[in-house]
Design a protein around this motif. Sequence first.
Motif, PDB file in Angstrom:
ATOM      1  N   THR A   1       2.599   8.724   4.075  1.00 11.73           N
ATOM      2  CA  THR A   1       1.575   7.853   4.640  1.00 11.73           C
ATOM      3  C   THR A   1       0.354   7.769   3.728  1.00 11.73           C
ATOM      4  O   THR A   1      -0.212   6.684   3.523  1.00 11.73           O
ATOM      5  CB  THR A   1       1.149   8.371   6.030  1.00 11.73           C
ATOM      6  N   ILE A   2      -0.042   8.900   3.168  1.00  8.51           N
ATOM      7  CA  ILE A   2      -1.185   8.927   2.245  1.00  8.51           C
ATOM      8  C   ILE A   2      -0.913   8.055   1.031  1.00  8.51           C
ATOM      9  O   ILE A   2      -1.764   7.257   0.608  1.00  8.51           O
ATOM     10  CB  ILE A   2      -1.494  10.377   1.818  1.00  8.51           C
TER      11      ILE A   2
ATOM     12  N   ALA B   1      -5.671  14.309  -2.620  1.00 10.58           N
ATOM     13  CA  ALA B   1      -4.374  14.483  -1.942  1.00 10.58           C
ATOM     14  C   ALA B   1      -3.383  15.305  -2.750  1.00 10.58           C
ATOM     15  O   ALA B   1      -2.298  15.620  -2.242  1.00 10.58           O
ATOM     16  CB  ALA B   1      -3.765  13.116  -1.620  1.00 10.58           C
TER      17      ALA B   1
ATOM     18  N   PHE C   1      -3.485   5.083   0.607  1.00  8.87           N
ATOM     19  CA  PHE C   1      -4.567   5.354  -0.330  1.00  8.87           C
ATOM     20  C   PHE C   1      -4.207   5.133  -1.793  1.00  8.87           C
ATOM     21  O   PHE C   1      -5.103   5.101  -2.642  1.00  8.87           O
ATOM     22  CB  PHE C   1      -5.065   6.794  -0.147  1.00  8.87           C
TER      23      PHE C   1
END
Length: 440
Positions: free
Chosen positions: A185-186, A143, A190
């Motif tokens: 959101t990531i 990411a 995560f």
Amino acid sequence: MTTPSPAVLEHGTFRRRHPLEEWVTRAVPGGALLLLATVLALLFANTSLSETYFSVRDAHLGGTLGPIDLDLSIGHWAADGLLAIFFFLAGLELKQEFVVGDLRSPSKALVPIAAAVGGVAVPALIYVMVNLGGPAGSGVGWAIPAATDIAFAVAILALLGSSLPPALRTFLLTLAIVDDLIAITIIAIFYTADLRLGFLALALVPLAAFWWLTNRREAWFKKHYWTAWALLAPIALITWVLFLNSGVHATIAGVVLAFLVPVRGLSEYGRQHSLSHTLEHRLRPFSSAVAVPVFAFFSAGVAVGGVSGLLDAWQSTVALGVIVGLVLGKIVGIVGTSFLLTKLTSARLDPALRWPDMIGMAAVAGIGFTVSLLVSELSFDPSDPMHDWAKVGVLTASALAALVAAAILIPRNRMYARRRREAGAEPDAYDRGADWGADG
């Protein structure tokens, strides 16, 4: 019926900024402060001052109070604490765009939203592919090249493109806002470790109090501004502490709090004095001048070990994945998604935009920096060489992205400026959104 005075509506909330506050919130000065903080960090980390720099960054402040752990290094206070203010402002901007901005209109938002998704997915995919044969654990940084730094990107676009179509900046802003939402959101999904649901459940109490005060007592807030601040600030701080100890990254607390703030449209006087705009107006100077530059100063300081160390970092799959992802992946993801969408559906770009402009804008979006540095810290342990390789990749990619954007947009900007002169355009014609891109 008597028309209410605009002074009443503005009382105590939407004050005029000090000239210095106004200056630091502009795109170019804000980007310049970020750049200065980065350069200083690199100088401190790679000179005789390195021992002092790293000892200060890694020094711990705070302690524990029962189950509450606030024993953080100064670097973590900057990343988890100061950056929460940046994410709070990002959350306010997101909600404003979805409620009263361009993102509330599907027809206007479809292409930049899809482009943002492509601009996240393609760089992440490139990173994963580059690291298929990389060191064990390198894939966790997928990411890192997904994010776009709004502050830097808008500053570079403003610096390079004074005569570019206004629609290009609007597209970049919309794309970057959606990009931020995806990045948030990531991080929440995560990069959450050791989730402690009890602290999250407790956080519902201050969140409810924050919502009640901002939504049910908005008029009282405007009349008793500083009293309300004295209540809001501790509530926000308690929420942040509970998120910090829940395992969810503490910056997410800023986003959640921002989403609770009510958003209103412009008043009949043309002024923005909803509570959301008021809070953004008040906090933006501190974020631009203090929070983000201080985070950059403590995050960007990487000891590269001279030329040989820099070459070693560049040859690592981690840095290569970040560099190719941000510089090439953003262009392919953003422009490719936009092109396919306009060819396969009824969606269209703004008539003023041309594909060379879009490629230059997509290159600007490859400036990851703030959020990419944060994700680098979340991905790798500071003692792991991949931690520094990732940061070298972010800094290198951001510089290369800016250079690629300059190579494309400077000639385009000159072309638009020439056409304006040939057309005898009035000084404010560009600001009114005149289409200088015909046949471009």
